[in-house]
Design a protein around this motif. Structure first.
Motif, PDB file in Angstrom:
ATOM      1  N   VAL A 100       0.837  -1.205   0.000  1.00  0.00           N
ATOM      2  CA  VAL A 100       0.000   0.000   0.000  1.00  0.00           C
ATOM      3  C   VAL A 100       0.869   1.251   0.000  1.00  0.00           C
ATOM      4  O   VAL A 100       0.638   2.189  -0.772  1.00  0.00           O
ATOM      5  CB  VAL A 100      -0.954  -0.013   1.206  1.00  0.00           C
ATOM      6  CG1 VAL A 100      -1.624   1.350   1.379  1.00  0.00           C
ATOM      7  CG2 VAL A 100      -2.007  -1.106   1.043  1.00  0.00           C
ATOM      8  N   ALA A 101       1.876   1.290   0.854  1.00  0.00           N
ATOM      9  CA  ALA A 101       2.752   2.465   0.925  1.00  0.00           C
ATOM     10  C   ALA A 101       3.479   2.689  -0.393  1.00  0.00           C
ATOM     11  O   ALA A 101       3.597   3.832  -0.871  1.00  0.00           O
ATOM     12  CB  ALA A 101       3.752   2.299   2.065  1.00  0.00           C
ATOM     13  N   GLN A 102       3.952   1.619  -1.004  1.00  0.00           N
ATOM     14  CA  GLN A 102       4.647   1.754  -2.279  1.00  0.00           C
ATOM     15  C   GLN A 102       3.706   2.250  -3.369  1.00  0.00           C
ATOM     16  O   GLN A 102       4.092   3.076  -4.206  1.00  0.00           O
ATOM     17  CB  GLN A 102       5.261   0.405  -2.679  1.00  0.00           C
ATOM     18  CG  GLN A 102       6.458   0.006  -1.834  1.00  0.00           C
ATOM     19  CD  GLN A 102       6.932  -1.411  -2.118  1.00  0.00           C
ATOM     20  OE1 GLN A 102       6.121  -2.304  -2.415  1.00  0.00           O
ATOM     21  NE2 GLN A 102       8.237  -1.635  -2.044  1.00  0.00           N
ATOM     22  N   ILE A 103       2.461   1.771  -3.364  1.00  0.00           N
ATOM     23  CA  ILE A 103       1.489   2.185  -4.373  1.00  0.00           C
ATOM     24  C   ILE A 103       1.182   3.672  -4.254  1.00  0.00           C
ATOM     25  O   ILE A 103       1.195   4.414  -5.252  1.00  0.00           O
ATOM     26  CB  ILE A 103       0.202   1.355  -4.241  1.00  0.00           C
ATOM     27  CG1 ILE A 103       0.460  -0.082  -4.700  1.00  0.00           C
ATOM     28  CG2 ILE A 103      -0.933   1.973  -5.058  1.00  0.00           C
ATOM     29  CD1 ILE A 103      -0.658  -1.045  -4.347  1.00  0.00           C
ATOM     30  N   VAL A 104       0.886   4.138  -3.034  1.00  0.00           N
ATOM     31  CA  VAL A 104       0.556   5.552  -2.853  1.00  0.00           C
ATOM     32  C   VAL A 104       1.734   6.430  -3.252  1.00  0.00           C
ATOM     33  O   VAL A 104       1.577   7.438  -3.969  1.00  0.00           O
ATOM     34  CB  VAL A 104       0.128   5.828  -1.399  1.00  0.00           C
ATOM     35  CG1 VAL A 104      -0.044   7.327  -1.161  1.00  0.00           C
ATOM     36  CG2 VAL A 104      -1.173   5.088  -1.075  1.00  0.00           C
ATOM     37  N   SER A 105       2.927   6.062  -2.822  1.00  0.00           N
ATOM     38  CA  SER A 105       4.112   6.836  -3.175  1.00  0.00           C
ATOM     39  C   SER A 105       4.326   6.850  -4.684  1.00  0.00           C
ATOM     40  O   SER A 105       4.568   7.912  -5.285  1.00  0.00           O
ATOM     41  CB  SER A 105       5.343   6.252  -2.468  1.00  0.00           C
ATOM     42  OG  SER A 105       6.529   6.903  -2.882  1.00  0.00           O
ATOM     43  N   TYR A 106       4.222   5.691  -5.304  1.00  0.00           N
ATOM     44  CA  TYR A 106       4.450   5.576  -6.748  1.00  0.00           C
ATOM     45  C   TYR A 106       3.456   6.425  -7.535  1.00  0.00           C
ATOM     46  O   TYR A 106       3.845   7.208  -8.421  1.00  0.00           O
ATOM     47  CB  TYR A 106       4.333   4.110  -7.154  1.00  0.00           C
ATOM     48  CG  TYR A 106       4.610   3.831  -8.610  1.00  0.00           C
ATOM     49  CD1 TYR A 106       5.901   3.641  -9.070  1.00  0.00           C
ATOM     50  CD2 TYR A 106       3.559   3.732  -9.527  1.00  0.00           C
ATOM     51  CE1 TYR A 106       6.160   3.368 -10.413  1.00  0.00           C
ATOM     52  CE2 TYR A 106       3.806   3.466 -10.867  1.00  0.00           C
ATOM     53  CZ  TYR A 106       5.114   3.278 -11.304  1.00  0.00           C
ATOM     54  OH  TYR A 106       5.353   3.021 -12.622  1.00  0.00           O
ATOM     55  N   LEU A 107       2.168   6.287  -7.225  1.00  0.00           N
ATOM     56  CA  LEU A 107       1.155   7.030  -7.973  1.00  0.00           C
ATOM     57  C   LEU A 107       1.330   8.541  -7.806  1.00  0.00           C
ATOM     58  O   LEU A 107       1.077   9.304  -8.746  1.00  0.00           O
ATOM     59  CB  LEU A 107      -0.239   6.621  -7.510  1.00  0.00           C
ATOM     60  CG  LEU A 107      -0.698   5.217  -7.894  1.00  0.00           C
ATOM     61  CD1 LEU A 107      -2.055   4.923  -7.272  1.00  0.00           C
ATOM     62  CD2 LEU A 107      -0.752   5.042  -9.406  1.00  0.00           C
ATOM     63  N   SER A 108       1.778   8.963  -6.616  1.00  0.00           N
ATOM     64  CA  SER A 108       1.913  10.407  -6.357  1.00  0.00           C
ATOM     65  C   SER A 108       3.009  11.053  -7.197  1.00  0.00           C
ATOM     66  O   SER A 108       3.110  12.279  -7.258  1.00  0.00           O
ATOM     67  CB  SER A 108       2.176  10.649  -4.871  1.00  0.00           C
ATOM     68  OG  SER A 108       3.520  10.336  -4.513  1.00  0.00           O
ATOM     69  N   LYS A 109       3.839  10.230  -7.858  1.00  0.00           N
ATOM     70  CA  LYS A 109       4.871  10.763  -8.751  1.00  0.00           C
ATOM     71  C   LYS A 109       4.323  11.030 -10.147  1.00  0.00           C
ATOM     72  O   LYS A 109       4.955  11.734 -10.940  1.00  0.00           O
ATOM     73  CB  LYS A 109       6.037   9.770  -8.843  1.00  0.00           C
ATOM     74  CG  LYS A 109       6.729   9.504  -7.521  1.00  0.00           C
ATOM     75  CD  LYS A 109       7.759   8.389  -7.655  1.00  0.00           C
ATOM     76  CE  LYS A 109       8.399   8.070  -6.309  1.00  0.00           C
ATOM     77  NZ  LYS A 109       9.350   6.934  -6.385  1.00  0.00           N
ATOM     78  N   PHE A 110       3.163  10.448 -10.454  1.00  0.00           N
ATOM     79  CA  PHE A 110       2.605  10.561 -11.795  1.00  0.00           C
ATOM     80  C   PHE A 110       1.311  11.369 -11.837  1.00  0.00           C
ATOM     81  O   PHE A 110       0.892  11.800 -12.905  1.00  0.00           O
ATOM     82  CB  PHE A 110       2.349   9.169 -12.371  1.00  0.00           C
ATOM     83  CG  PHE A 110       3.601   8.348 -12.521  1.00  0.00           C
ATOM     84  CD1 PHE A 110       4.413   8.500 -13.627  1.00  0.00           C
ATOM     85  CD2 PHE A 110       3.971   7.448 -11.539  1.00  0.00           C
ATOM     86  CE1 PHE A 110       5.576   7.750 -13.761  1.00  0.00           C
ATOM     87  CE2 PHE A 110       5.124   6.688 -11.667  1.00  0.00           C
ATOM     88  CZ  PHE A 110       5.944   6.844 -12.778  1.00  0.00           C
ATOM     89  N   MET A 111       0.676  11.532 -10.694  1.00  0.00           N
ATOM     90  CA  MET A 111      -0.570  12.294 -10.623  1.00  0.00           C
ATOM     91  C   MET A 111      -0.748  12.797  -9.202  1.00  0.00           C
ATOM     92  O   MET A 111      -0.269  12.181  -8.246  1.00  0.00           O
ATOM     93  CB  MET A 111      -1.773  11.418 -11.020  1.00  0.00           C
ATOM     94  CG  MET A 111      -2.016  10.248 -10.097  1.00  0.00           C
ATOM     95  SD  MET A 111      -3.283   9.082 -10.696  1.00  0.00           S
ATOM     96  CE  MET A 111      -2.321   8.159 -11.906  1.00  0.00           C
ATOM     97  N   THR A 112      -1.415  13.918  -9.060  1.00  0.00           N
ATOM     98  CA  THR A 112      -1.769  14.408  -7.728  1.00  0.00           C
ATOM     99  C   THR A 112      -2.944  13.591  -7.214  1.00  0.00           C
ATOM    100  O   THR A 112      -3.995  13.520  -7.857  1.00  0.00           O
ATOM    101  CB  THR A 112      -2.147  15.896  -7.765  1.00  0.00           C
ATOM    102  OG1 THR A 112      -1.017  16.654  -8.202  1.00  0.00           O
ATOM    103  CG2 THR A 112      -2.585  16.384  -6.393  1.00  0.00           C
ATOM    104  N   LEU A 113      -2.751  12.958  -6.082  1.00  0.00           N
ATOM    105  CA  LEU A 113      -3.834  12.223  -5.437  1.00  0.00           C
ATOM    106  C   LEU A 113      -4.598  13.170  -4.537  1.00  0.00           C
ATOM    107  O   LEU A 113      -4.006  13.846  -3.686  1.00  0.00           O
ATOM    108  CB  LEU A 113      -3.274  11.048  -4.639  1.00  0.00           C
ATOM    109  CG  LEU A 113      -2.519   9.996  -5.459  1.00  0.00           C
ATOM    110  CD1 LEU A 113      -1.899   8.942  -4.534  1.00  0.00           C
ATOM    111  CD2 LEU A 113      -3.429   9.332  -6.486  1.00  0.00           C
ATOM    112  N   GLU A 114      -5.897  13.222  -4.717  1.00  0.00           N
ATOM    113  CA  GLU A 114      -6.740  14.158  -3.979  1.00  0.00           C
ATOM    114  C   GLU A 114      -7.606  13.418  -2.964  1.00  0.00           C
ATOM    115  O   GLU A 114      -7.913  12.230  -3.145  1.00  0.00           O
ATOM    116  CB  GLU A 114      -7.653  14.925  -4.940  1.00  0.00           C
ATOM    117  CG  GLU A 114      -6.932  15.789  -5.956  1.00  0.00           C
ATOM    118  CD  GLU A 114      -6.463  17.110  -5.379  1.00  0.00           C
ATOM    119  OE1 GLU A 114      -6.595  17.307  -4.144  1.00  0.00           O
ATOM    120  OE2 GLU A 114      -5.977  17.951  -6.157  1.00  0.00           O
TER     121      GLU A 114
END
Length: 284
Positions: free
Chosen positions: A220-234
């Motif tokens: 889960v931590a890796q997924i959130v970190s990874y996605l936040s590099k490609f899109m702003t998570l709101e």
């Protein structure tokens, strides 16, 4: 804390599940469970409420998606080592990312509608992440601080649309009703180790999927970190984190959903979904 939204589609009200599993109304406290209520400060305020002081909701109302106005519905593919093995696909070196249409969102017990021409509609029980704070380029060490809670997702998929009609998966993932989410948003302190959660799914009473988040390739931590590099998570964004083995297309003799099938799935501590499979019909 377990937060819910209940009532007719488009008319949902905010609620809380008490320690006895009873539904309590939050309508006198907040207008709805939306991005503003997912902020850490707002959640801490809700956590201070004694559920026994809230009005009891009678009957068995429908549950909706536990967050209003989901902005993005992001999914991770092939994220369980045992599922990748059954699909006969190599382990991904980086998370496989695709999107489900927001119009796919539906309540946890609403019907699954077979799209017109469906031949291979499949099931996928998944752990869902609900974002609580804006996340941009966050580290793995800090990633879980941006999570408001967790939920159950059925990443329903039309495999012929997904795999046989071009290289993009989205066509097979975003059909109406292909995104049951809920029943609850459960805050992190109430679930223990997010990387040690059991998942299950049954079709017509027969167990099809049994898994545990410990076999995730990317945490889960890796997924959130990874996605936040490609899109702003709101706040309010939903992330489906992949499925364990036992999907219909992975069986020795593939089996897909048909009208009348009953699907039951869940994650202990996060609640359970139950869906009937029906033919497609226009939404009002």
């Amino acid at each position: 804390m377990r937060l819910v939204r209940y009532g007719r589609p488009g008319k949902e009200q905010p609620g809380m599940i008490d320690d006895e599993g009873k539904l309590r109304s939050l309508a006198a406290v907040i207008d709805d469970i939306d991005a503003a209520q997912l902020a850490p400060k707002a959640l801490r305020k809700l956590e201070k409420i004694d559920p026994a002081t809230l009005p009891l909701v009678r009957g068995n109302p429908r549950f909706g998606v536990p967050v209003k106005h989901v902005g993005k519905f992001v999914c991770i593919g092939l994220n369980y080592s045992d599922h990748a093995a059954e699909a006969k696909m190599p382990l991904p070196k980086e998370p496989i990312v695709f999107m489900k249409a927001i119009t796919a969102l539906t309540g946890p017990d609403d019907p699954i509608m077979l799209p017109k021409g469906s031949k291979k509609t499949d099931w996928e029980v998944e752990l869902g992440i609900i974002i609580g704070s804006r996340a941009q380029y966050v580290t793995e060490e800090d990633a879980l601080k941006y999570v408001a809670g967790y939920t159950v997702v059925n990443d329903v998929s039309e495999r012929s649309y997904q795999l046989e009609r071009g290289p993009q998966w989205d066509k097979g993932k975003g059909c109406d009703s292909f995104g049951p989410v809920g029943p609850w948003l459960v805050t992190p302190e109430n679930i223990g180790d997010v990387q040690d959660l059991d998942l299950y799914l049954e079709v017509n009473g027969k167990r099809m999927q049994t898994g545990n988040t410990s076999t995730m390739i990317f945490t889960v931590a890796q997924i959130v970190s990874y996605l936040s590099k490609f899109m702003t998570l709101e706040p309010g964004d939903v992330i489906a984190t992949g499925t364990p083995p036992g999907v219909g297309m992975g069986l020795p003799k593939p089996r897909f959903l048909k009208k009348g099938d009953q699907v039951r799935l869940g994650i202990p501590g996060l609640g359970e979904q139950q869906q009937e499979v029906i033919d497609w019909q226009p939404r009002k």
